[in-house]
Write an enzyme that holds these catalytic residues in place. Structure first.
Site, PDB file in Angstrom:
ATOM      1  N   ASP A   1       0.786  -1.241   0.000  1.00  0.00           N
ATOM      2  CA  ASP A   1       0.000   0.000   0.000  1.00  0.00           C
ATOM      3  C   ASP A   1       0.812   1.281   0.000  1.00  0.00           C
ATOM      4  O   ASP A   1       0.312   2.334   0.384  1.00  0.00           O
ATOM      5  CB  ASP A   1      -0.916  -0.015   1.220  1.00  0.00           C
TER       6      ASP A   1
ATOM      7  N   GLU B   1      -0.124  -9.056  -0.893  1.00  0.00           N
ATOM      8  CA  GLU B   1      -0.707  -8.460   0.334  1.00  0.00           C
ATOM      9  C   GLU B   1      -1.937  -7.613  -0.019  1.00  0.00           C
ATOM     10  O   GLU B   1      -2.039  -6.430   0.320  1.00  0.00           O
ATOM     11  CB  GLU B   1       0.315  -7.645   1.139  1.00  0.00           C
TER      12      GLU B   1
ATOM     13  N   GLU C   1      -2.155   5.087   2.799  1.00  0.00           N
ATOM     14  CA  GLU C   1      -2.104   3.667   2.427  1.00  0.00           C
ATOM     15  C   GLU C   1      -3.469   3.059   2.124  1.00  0.00           C
ATOM     16  O   GLU C   1      -3.601   2.224   1.226  1.00  0.00           O
ATOM     17  CB  GLU C   1      -1.403   2.856   3.527  1.00  0.00           C
TER      18      GLU C   1
ATOM     19  N   HIS D   1       6.241   5.395  13.044  1.00  0.00           N
ATOM     20  CA  HIS D   1       6.612   6.200  11.873  1.00  0.00           C
ATOM     21  C   HIS D   1       5.445   6.714  11.040  1.00  0.00           C
ATOM     22  O   HIS D   1       5.642   7.467  10.109  1.00  0.00           O
ATOM     23  CB  HIS D   1       7.500   5.371  10.941  1.00  0.00           C
TER      24      HIS D   1
ATOM     25  N   ARG E   1       2.493   8.368   8.912  1.00  0.00           N
ATOM     26  CA  ARG E   1       2.162   9.760   8.586  1.00  0.00           C
ATOM     27  C   ARG E   1       0.932  10.247   9.362  1.00  0.00           C
ATOM     28  O   ARG E   1       0.877  11.398   9.767  1.00  0.00           O
ATOM     29  CB  ARG E   1       1.916   9.911   7.077  1.00  0.00           C
TER      30      ARG E   1
ATOM     31  N   HIS F   1      13.132   5.319  12.952  1.00  0.00           N
ATOM     32  CA  HIS F   1      12.954   5.478  11.501  1.00  0.00           C
ATOM     33  C   HIS F   1      13.751   6.690  11.013  1.00  0.00           C
ATOM     34  O   HIS F   1      13.943   7.650  11.763  1.00  0.00           O
ATOM     35  CB  HIS F   1      11.454   5.692  11.255  1.00  0.00           C
TER      36      HIS F   1
HETATM   37  C1  UD1 Z   1       6.651   4.873   3.792  1.00  0.00           C
HETATM   38  C2  UD1 Z   1       5.287   4.400   3.321  1.00  0.00           C
HETATM   39  C3  UD1 Z   1       4.557   3.669   4.437  1.00  0.00           C
HETATM   40  C4  UD1 Z   1       5.403   2.588   5.065  1.00  0.00           C
HETATM   41  C5  UD1 Z   1       6.752   3.165   5.461  1.00  0.00           C
HETATM   42  C6  UD1 Z   1       7.625   2.063   5.957  1.00  0.00           C
HETATM   43  C7  UD1 Z   1       4.168   5.824   1.677  1.00  0.00           C
HETATM   44  C8  UD1 Z   1       3.294   6.986   1.456  1.00  0.00           C
HETATM   45  N1  UD1 Z   1       4.486   5.557   2.955  1.00  0.00           N
HETATM   46  O1  UD1 Z   1       6.416   5.882   4.758  1.00  0.00           O
HETATM   47  O2  UD1 Z   1       3.377   3.084   3.921  1.00  0.00           O
HETATM   48  O3  UD1 Z   1       4.751   2.112   6.209  1.00  0.00           O
HETATM   49  O4  UD1 Z   1       7.370   3.791   4.327  1.00  0.00           O
HETATM   50  O5  UD1 Z   1       8.716   2.537   6.654  1.00  0.00           O
HETATM   51  O6  UD1 Z   1       4.561   5.190   0.743  1.00  0.00           O
HETATM   52  N2  UD1 Z   1      14.246   8.406   4.802  1.00  0.00           N
HETATM   53  C9  UD1 Z   1      15.603   8.350   4.669  1.00  0.00           C
HETATM   54  N3  UD1 Z   1      16.177   7.138   4.373  1.00  0.00           N
HETATM   55  C10 UD1 Z   1      15.457   6.011   4.219  1.00  0.00           C
HETATM   56  C11 UD1 Z   1      14.062   6.067   4.365  1.00  0.00           C
HETATM   57  C12 UD1 Z   1      13.478   7.289   4.649  1.00  0.00           C
HETATM   58  O7  UD1 Z   1      16.306   9.342   4.814  1.00  0.00           O
HETATM   59  O8  UD1 Z   1      16.039   4.960   3.961  1.00  0.00           O
HETATM   60  C13 UD1 Z   1      13.618   9.711   5.115  1.00  0.00           C
HETATM   61  C14 UD1 Z   1      13.582  10.665   3.926  1.00  0.00           C
HETATM   62  O9  UD1 Z   1      13.792  11.962   4.388  1.00  0.00           O
HETATM   63  C15 UD1 Z   1      12.126  10.538   3.443  1.00  0.00           C
HETATM   64  C16 UD1 Z   1      11.402  10.318   4.759  1.00  0.00           C
HETATM   65  O10 UD1 Z   1      12.266   9.501   5.516  1.00  0.00           O
HETATM   66  O11 UD1 Z   1      11.724  11.675   2.744  1.00  0.00           O
HETATM   67  C17 UD1 Z   1      10.040   9.685   4.693  1.00  0.00           C
HETATM   68  O12 UD1 Z   1      10.036   8.521   3.876  1.00  0.00           O
HETATM   69  P1  UD1 Z   1       8.709   8.172   2.999  1.00  0.00           P
HETATM   70  O13 UD1 Z   1       8.953   6.943   2.221  1.00  0.00           O
HETATM   71  O14 UD1 Z   1       8.288   9.378   2.263  1.00  0.00           O
HETATM   72  O15 UD1 Z   1       7.553   7.926   4.039  1.00  0.00           O
HETATM   73  P2  UD1 Z   1       7.444   6.966   5.217  1.00  0.00           P
HETATM   74  O16 UD1 Z   1       6.809   7.756   6.242  1.00  0.00           O
HETATM   75  O17 UD1 Z   1       8.748   6.319   5.497  1.00  0.00           O
HETATM   76  N1  UDP Z   2      12.190  -3.398  10.636  1.00  0.00           N
HETATM   77  C1  UDP Z   2      13.555  -3.512  10.465  1.00  0.00           C
HETATM   78  N2  UDP Z   2      14.378  -2.668  11.160  1.00  0.00           N
HETATM   79  C2  UDP Z   2      13.905  -1.726  11.989  1.00  0.00           C
HETATM   80  C3  UDP Z   2      12.491  -1.599  12.142  1.00  0.00           C
HETATM   81  C4  UDP Z   2      11.659  -2.446  11.438  1.00  0.00           C
HETATM   82  O1  UDP Z   2      14.020  -4.376   9.736  1.00  0.00           O
HETATM   83  O2  UDP Z   2      14.709  -1.005  12.590  1.00  0.00           O
HETATM   84  C5  UDP Z   2      11.308  -4.306   9.879  1.00  0.00           C
HETATM   85  C6  UDP Z   2      10.230  -4.998  10.677  1.00  0.00           C
HETATM   86  O3  UDP Z   2      10.709  -6.170  11.291  1.00  0.00           O
HETATM   87  C7  UDP Z   2       9.193  -5.264   9.602  1.00  0.00           C
HETATM   88  C8  UDP Z   2       9.322  -4.071   8.697  1.00  0.00           C
HETATM   89  O4  UDP Z   2      10.612  -3.518   8.942  1.00  0.00           O
HETATM   90  O5  UDP Z   2       9.522  -6.412   8.843  1.00  0.00           O
HETATM   91  C9  UDP Z   2       8.250  -3.068   8.984  1.00  0.00           C
HETATM   92  O6  UDP Z   2       8.533  -1.905   8.319  1.00  0.00           O
HETATM   93  P1  UDP Z   2       7.924  -0.509   8.730  1.00  0.00           P
HETATM   94  O7  UDP Z   2       7.519  -0.534  10.161  1.00  0.00           O
HETATM   95  O8  UDP Z   2       8.894   0.520   8.291  1.00  0.00           O
HETATM   96  O9  UDP Z   2       6.648  -0.378   7.770  1.00  0.00           O
HETATM   97  P2  UDP Z   2       5.158  -0.936   7.835  1.00  0.00           P
HETATM   98  O10 UDP Z   2       5.190  -2.388   8.086  1.00  0.00           O
HETATM   99  O11 UDP Z   2       4.444  -0.166   8.892  1.00  0.00           O
HETATM  100  O12 UDP Z   2       4.616  -0.574   6.500  1.00  0.00           O
END
Ligand code: UD1
Ligand code: UDP
Length: 381
Positions: A98, A120, A134, A210, A212, A243
C-alpha cells in the site's frame, strides 16, 4: 517456450522484506526470469534489506529525497517506471501492499498494459485517511490488479464484497516466509549493544513508530507515553530503532531523548530486528509488519494507532489497539508489565498470517495465470 519475465517492483523497507523471498522463489522456477525494479523510495533502509537477502536489483529509480511529498514520490516513480518497463519488457508486474511505490508501480503497469499481481491484497480499515495514504493506495491497486494475493481469508472477503475483478488467492503473508529465514536461536547481533541487553533480568520493550497519520499530536502523545513508561518502571529497558524520517526523528529528539532506560538506535537490518523481536518482552508499534511478525514469535503487541487493517491477531488475542492517547497507552502497557496473568493471556504464538509457504503459492498462481501450471490451493489459516 520463452521464459516468463516477472518483474517485482518495490521501494520501501517493508515491501523489500516481504518481496525479496518472492523474487528468490520466482528465480528458482524453471521458465521464469525473475526481475527486480526498485524505486528506492527509501534509500538506506531499502539497501539494508537488499543486503540481508543478497539481492541486486535489475533497475533502480533512486527517487528518494529528504522530506519527500506524496506527489513527488508518485510522479518520480511513474516517470522512472516508463523506461524500466520499456527496457525490461515484463510479462507481469508484481507490487506489494500500500505504499506510494505500490500505487505508482501498478498505475504504470496499467498504462503499459502489463498484467498486475498485487501481493498483500485486501487489507482494509475503510477509513480514507487512516492509514494515510495507504488505505486509498491499496484500494486503487485493487481496482488495477489482475491477480490478488491475499494473506488471509478475511482479506479475500473484503475484496469479494467490493466486487473486484480478476483472480483472488489466499496465500498467507510473505513476511512469515521471510521470518523463517532470519530468526535463529543462536543468533549474534552485529549491533553489539543488542548482545548485552538484560533479556532475562529485565523486560525489553521494543518500539517503532513512523506513520504519517501519527505525525504531530499523536506522535507527541506516543513519545510522552514511552517516556513515562521508562521513567516509572525500573525493570524495563526500552529499545527503539528510530525510523530515518526527519519528522519522526524530531519528535523523538524533542520528547524522548534523555529518558532513563531508553535506547534510541538507528534502524536495524531486518535479521537483527527479527531476532530482537524474538527475544523481547513486549512490542509497542504503529507498524503494519510488526503486527504480523510479533504474533508469530509469541510476543504481545500494543498498536499505537486508532484502528488496524490486521484484525486477525486482535481476534487471536495477541494484539491490542492502544490508540494514540498518552494515558491509554501507559495504562495498557503497565498492565502487561506488572500483571503476569494479563501478559500470559497475550503471549502465545499464533500464526494467522501464514505458514511460510506464501511465496510458493504466489509463484504457482503466476504460472497458472499463464497456463503453465496448476492453480495453487488456498492457505487455510
Ligand atoms: C513509507 C510508506 C509507508 C510505510 C513506510 C515504511 C508511503 C506513502 N508511505 O512511509 O506506507 O509504512 O514507508 O517505513 O509510501 N528516509 C531516509 N532514508 C530512508 C528512508 C526514509 O532518509 O532509507 C527519510 C527521507 O527523508 C524521506 C522520509 O524519511 O523523505 C520519509 O520517507 P517516505 O517513504 O516518504 O515515508 P514513510 O513515512 O517512510
Ligand atoms: N524493521 C527492520 N528494522 C527496523 C524496524 C523495522 O528491519 O529497525 C522491519 C520490521 O521487522 C518489519 C518491517 O521492517 O519487517 C516493517 O517496516 P515498517 O515498520 O517501516 O513499515 P510498515 O510495516 O508499517 O509498513
Amino acid at each position: 517456450m520463452d521464459k516468463l519475465r516477472i518483474m517485482s517492483v518495490f521501494g520501501t523497507r517493508p515491501e523489500a522484506i516481504k518481496m525479496c523471498p518472492l523474487v528468490r522463489e520466482l528465480a528458482a522456477r524453471e521458465g521464469v526470469e525473475s526481475l527486480c525494479c526498485v524505486t528506492a523510495q527509501h534509500r538506506q533502509m531499502l539497501d539494508s534489506v537488499l543486503e540481508v537477502f543478497s539481492l541486486k536489483p535489475d533497475w533502480d529509480l533512486d527517487i528518494m529525497t529528504p522530506r519527500q511529498t506524496l506527489s513527488t514520490i508518485t510522479s518520480k516513480c511513474l516517470t522512472g517506471m516508463d523506461e524500466a518497463i520499456d527496457t525490461l519488457k515484463p510479462d507481469m508486474i508484481l507490487v506489494h501492499g500500500d505504499t506510494s511505490t505500490t500505487f505508482a508501480g501498478a498505475l504504470s503497469a496499467f498504462y503499459h498494459q502489463v498484467p498486475i499481481g498485487h501481493v498483500e491484497a485486501g487489507l482494509r480499515t475503510y477509513d480514507k485517511y487512516s492509514p494515510f495514504p495507504e488505505e486509498m493506495n491499496r484500494k486503487l491497486v485493487s481496482s488495477l490488479a489482475d491477480l490478488h494475493f491475499c494473506p488471509t481469508a478475511n482479506n479475500r472477503g473484503n475484496l469479494l464484497r467490493e466486487g473486484v475483478t480478476g483472480s483472488i488467492f489466499v496465500t498467507g503473508n510473505t513476511v512469515i516466509d521471510a521470518l523463517k529465514t532470519t530468526v535463529r536461536e543462536d543468533y549474534r547481533f552485529s549491533t553489539d549493544e543488542l548482545n548485552h541487553l538484560p533479556y532475562s533480568e529485565k523486560k525489553i520493550l521494543l518500539v517503532t513508530c513512523h506513520r504519517r497519520e501519527n505525525y504531530g499530536e499523536p506522535m507527541r502523545n506516543i513519545m510522552l507515553a514511552l517516556r513515562q513508561l521508562a521513567e516509572e518502571n525500573r525493570d524495563v529497558e526500552l529499545v527503539y530503532p528510530v525510523h530515518l524520517s526527519p519528522v519522526v526523528r524530531e519528535a523523538v529528539d524533542r520528547y524522548l531523548r534523555g529518558a532513563p532506560r531508553v535506547h534510541l538506535i538507528d534502524p536495524l537490518p531486518a535479521d537483527e530486528m527479527h531476532n530482537l523481536m524474538a527475544r523481547c518482552y513486549l512490542v509497542l508499534t504503529d507498524s503494519g509488519g510488526l503486527q504480523e511478525e510479533a504474533p508469530a514469535l509469541g510476543k504481545p503487541v500494543l498498536v499505537l494507532r486508532r484502528e488496524t487493517e490486521r484484525p486477525e491477531a486482535v481476534e487471536a488475542g495477541t494484539v491490542k489497539l492502544a490508540g494514540v492517547v498518552q494515558d491509554d497507552i501507559v495504562t495498557m502497557a503497565q498492565r502487561l508489565i506488572q500483571d503476569r496473568n494479563a501478559y500470559a493471556a497475550m503471549a502465545h504464538a499464533v500464526n494467522p498470517y501464514g505458514d511460510g509457504q506464501a511465496c510458493r503459492r504466489i509463484a504457482d498462481a503466476v504460472l497458472w495465470h499463464f497456463q503453465r501450471g496448476e492453480r495453487p490451493a488456498d492457505y487455510q489459516g
